[in-house]
Design a protein around this motif. Structure first.
Motif, PDB file in Angstrom:
ATOM      1  N   LYS A  67       0.832  -1.209   0.000  1.00  0.00           N
ATOM      2  CA  LYS A  67       0.000   0.000   0.000  1.00  0.00           C
ATOM      3  C   LYS A  67       0.863   1.254   0.000  1.00  0.00           C
ATOM      4  O   LYS A  67       0.552   2.233  -0.680  1.00  0.00           O
ATOM      5  CB  LYS A  67      -0.938   0.002   1.212  1.00  0.00           C
ATOM      6  N   SER A  68       1.959   1.212   0.746  1.00  0.00           N
ATOM      7  CA  SER A  68       2.866   2.360   0.784  1.00  0.00           C
ATOM      8  C   SER A  68       3.514   2.589  -0.577  1.00  0.00           C
ATOM      9  O   SER A  68       3.619   3.738  -1.040  1.00  0.00           O
ATOM     10  CB  SER A  68       3.956   2.142   1.836  1.00  0.00           C
TER      11      SER A  68
ATOM     12  N   ASP B  64      -0.587  -7.404  -7.057  1.00  0.00           N
ATOM     13  CA  ASP B  64       0.073  -8.032  -5.915  1.00  0.00           C
ATOM     14  C   ASP B  64      -0.684  -7.755  -4.623  1.00  0.00           C
ATOM     15  O   ASP B  64      -0.840  -8.637  -3.776  1.00  0.00           O
ATOM     16  CB  ASP B  64       1.515  -7.542  -5.786  1.00  0.00           C
ATOM     17  N   LEU B  65      -1.165  -6.527  -4.470  1.00  0.00           N
ATOM     18  CA  LEU B  65      -1.944  -6.169  -3.291  1.00  0.00           C
ATOM     19  C   LEU B  65      -3.243  -6.975  -3.244  1.00  0.00           C
ATOM     20  O   LEU B  65      -3.628  -7.471  -2.186  1.00  0.00           O
ATOM     21  CB  LEU B  65      -2.238  -4.671  -3.292  1.00  0.00           C
TER      22      LEU B  65
ATOM     23  N   GLU C 158      -4.371  -9.475  -0.250  1.00  0.00           N
ATOM     24  CA  GLU C 158      -5.653  -9.296   0.434  1.00  0.00           C
ATOM     25  C   GLU C 158      -6.526 -10.540   0.303  1.00  0.00           C
ATOM     26  O   GLU C 158      -7.243 -10.911   1.242  1.00  0.00           O
ATOM     27  CB  GLU C 158      -6.392  -8.075  -0.133  1.00  0.00           C
ATOM     28  N   THR C 159      -6.457 -11.211  -0.836  1.00  0.00           N
ATOM     29  CA  THR C 159      -7.220 -12.430  -1.050  1.00  0.00           C
ATOM     30  C   THR C 159      -6.762 -13.529  -0.105  1.00  0.00           C
ATOM     31  O   THR C 159      -7.585 -14.227   0.510  1.00  0.00           O
ATOM     32  CB  THR C 159      -7.092 -12.904  -2.510  1.00  0.00           C
ATOM     33  N   VAL C 160      -5.459 -13.700   0.036  1.00  0.00           N
ATOM     34  CA  VAL C 160      -4.925 -14.719   0.944  1.00  0.00           C
ATOM     35  C   VAL C 160      -5.324 -14.399   2.376  1.00  0.00           C
ATOM     36  O   VAL C 160      -5.717 -15.288   3.139  1.00  0.00           O
ATOM     37  CB  VAL C 160      -3.391 -14.829   0.801  1.00  0.00           C
ATOM     38  N   LYS C 161      -5.278 -13.128   2.738  1.00  0.00           N
ATOM     39  CA  LYS C 161      -5.679 -12.727   4.087  1.00  0.00           C
ATOM     40  C   LYS C 161      -7.142 -13.071   4.334  1.00  0.00           C
ATOM     41  O   LYS C 161      -7.500 -13.615   5.381  1.00  0.00           O
ATOM     42  CB  LYS C 161      -5.454 -11.224   4.256  1.00  0.00           C
ATOM     43  N   ARG C 162      -7.984 -12.799   3.364  1.00  0.00           N
ATOM     44  CA  ARG C 162      -9.415 -13.097   3.503  1.00  0.00           C
ATOM     45  C   ARG C 162      -9.660 -14.602   3.552  1.00  0.00           C
ATOM     46  O   ARG C 162     -10.506 -15.079   4.316  1.00  0.00           O
ATOM     47  CB  ARG C 162     -10.186 -12.464   2.339  1.00  0.00           C
TER      48      ARG C 162
END
Length: 66
Positions: free
Chosen positions: A22-23, A49-50, A54-58
């Protein structure tokens, strides 16, 4: 970054990676606005990539609920 690499990260590392992406995305968008961005495709790659991270986190959140 490959999805296998992202899935290999621990939860804390994944959160750090998301923050880092994000940065970097913010910095590239700022450069684009100023007119100093040479390779515009970098934004597209970072966004993807972000999204992967985020998909893996979800996925982990949903799997933990079961």
């Amino acid at each position: 970054m490959d999805i296998k690499d992202i899935r290999a990260l621990s939860g804390e590392e994944l959160n750090e990676k998301i923050y880092e992406l994000k940065s970097q995305l913010f910095e590239l968008r700022r450069r684009k606005a100023v007119g100093n961005l040479e390779h515009g495709e970098q934004i597209k790659v970072l966004r993807k990539d972000l999204a992967k991270a985020e998909t893996v986190k979800r996925e982990r959140e949903l799997h933990a609920d079961k």
